[in-house]
Enzyme design. Structure first.
Site, PDB file in Angstrom:
ATOM      1  N   HIS A 126     -11.416   0.165  -4.860  1.00  0.00           N
ATOM      2  CA  HIS A 126     -10.371  -0.856  -4.706  1.00  0.00           C
ATOM      3  C   HIS A 126     -11.024  -2.184  -5.095  1.00  0.00           C
ATOM      4  O   HIS A 126     -11.455  -2.969  -4.257  1.00  0.00           O
ATOM      5  CB  HIS A 126      -9.864  -0.897  -3.263  1.00  0.00           C
ATOM      6  CG  HIS A 126      -8.873  -2.001  -3.011  1.00  0.00           C
ATOM      7  ND1 HIS A 126      -7.732  -2.157  -3.778  1.00  0.00           N
ATOM      8  CD2 HIS A 126      -8.860  -3.010  -2.106  1.00  0.00           C
ATOM      9  CE1 HIS A 126      -7.057  -3.207  -3.334  1.00  0.00           C
ATOM     10  NE2 HIS A 126      -7.727  -3.747  -2.326  1.00  0.00           N
TER      11      HIS A 126
ATOM     12  N   ARG B 160       0.745  -1.295  -7.591  1.00  0.00           N
ATOM     13  CA  ARG B 160       0.787  -2.360  -8.594  1.00  0.00           C
ATOM     14  C   ARG B 160       0.980  -1.787  -9.993  1.00  0.00           C
ATOM     15  O   ARG B 160       1.681  -2.367 -10.828  1.00  0.00           O
ATOM     16  CB  ARG B 160      -0.495  -3.196  -8.516  1.00  0.00           C
ATOM     17  CG  ARG B 160      -0.532  -4.100  -7.291  1.00  0.00           C
ATOM     18  CD  ARG B 160      -1.881  -4.749  -7.096  1.00  0.00           C
ATOM     19  NE  ARG B 160      -1.828  -5.718  -5.994  1.00  0.00           N
ATOM     20  CZ  ARG B 160      -2.861  -6.064  -5.243  1.00  0.00           C
ATOM     21  NH1 ARG B 160      -4.052  -5.511  -5.471  1.00  0.00           N
ATOM     22  NH2 ARG B 160      -2.726  -6.946  -4.277  1.00  0.00           N
TER      23      ARG B 160
END
Length: 313
Positions: free
Chosen positions: A178, A154
């Site tokens: 995460h 991302r």
């Protein structure tokens, strides 16, 4: 010799990953396991009809843990995304559910005689990877979470769009959990061969970091789940293991210095994590990594002792 993978949990992510693996003809045999037997049977039949049109090879075994004994890799993609409906900004929302499922699955994995590499996608992935390792007793290098592999993608997408370049022209990593405490290690990011800190102001970096961090929430709020990007990340990790490529990937693995599983680059091969890659981080980045690791450590303790009244999202 036939290549075999086990997949535990065939929801949005598991189904997307199954599709990608079959489309890439990565394995011959697929052991698929899910408590929702009706959906599982429907997904497999749908995939068999797809295979009939493509000529690809895929043999399916349903809900049979014993068939995992000779699997090369087992993937945990179980979860309950509906639990995040009221807490979409935190992947810890699924922890009370997934931590209990992991305990049950771990017992069955050990009983099956499975001795391959366990890859964890299940959220919160860093905590769940550590729980799997603790409950199975497998060597730490054989239990790997997808970690910040997706967050790093991302970041590369956001930076690439900013400079109007392909994401593959961007190198570097997102590190840590995460989840919300992960961060982009800007000291490691290069645009082509140029350090990004020479090209962007601190304000621009903050904006790009936020875009990378919040990308998953944007997808979640748009359709209620994420699946394509995380499936691609998991496939990249699976292929690195299966091919013994020794690729460097930012995965969740055990870092002794932090006493927990955390997203950080490691060399990946047939034996799992071969070695952790040393990064020359700034003092600020080291502090952010420690803070993120602390978030993970505290949730591991809460899950192992069932202290759910202490869980904050």
């Amino acid at each position: 010799m036939a290549r075999k993978i086990g997949m535990i949990g065939l929801g949005h992510v598991g189904a997307a990953l199954l599709h990608d693996l079959i489309a890439g003809q990565v394995f011959d045999d697929y052991v698929v396991i899910d408590k929702d037997e009706k959906k599982l049977a429907a997904d497999v039949l749908d995939m068999q009809d797809r295979v009939a049109n493509t000529g690809q090879v895929a043999n399916f075994i349903l809900n049979d843990y014993a068939a995992l004994a000779d699997a090369d890799i087992v993937v945990s993609s179980l979860g309950n995304i509906s639990l995040q409906a009221n807490a979409a900004n935190s992947r810890f929302a699924e922890l009370p559910f997934t931590s209990q499922e992991v305990k049950e699955v771990s017992e069955k994995l050990v009983a099956s005689g499975f001795s391959g590499i366990l890859i964890v996608i299940t959220n919160p992935v860093d905590v769940i990877a550590q729980l799997y390792q603790a409950y199975t007793g497998y060597p730490k290098e054989r239990v790997i979470g997808t970690g910040t592999l997706l967050d790093t993608a991302r970041m590369k997408r956001a930076v690439g769009q900013h400079f109007e370049l392909a994401p593959t022209s961007i190198s570097g990593y997102n590190l840590g959990e995460h989840g919300n405490s992960q961060f982009t290690a800007w000291s490691q990011v290069r645009v082509g061969q140029t350090p990004i800190q020479a090209l962007c102001s601190p304000e621009e970096l903050e904006t790009l970091g936020r875009e990378a961090r919040m990308g998953g929430h944007t997808v979640f709020f748009g359709k209620g789940y994420t699946n394509f990007a995380i499936a691609a990340a998991a496939k990249a990790l699976i292929e690195a293991v299966l091919s013994n490529s020794r690729a460097v990937l930012p995965v969740s693995h055990y870092l002794a210095a932090y006493g927990t599983y955390v997203g950080y680059p490691a060399t990946i091969g047939r034996a799992g994590v071969i070695e952790t890659v040393a990064l020359d981080l700034s003092e600020e980045e080291c502090a952010l990594l420690e803070q993120s690791a602390q978030q993970i450590r505290s949730r591991v303790e809460i899950a192992r002792f069932g202290a759910w009244d202490q869980l904050t999202l």
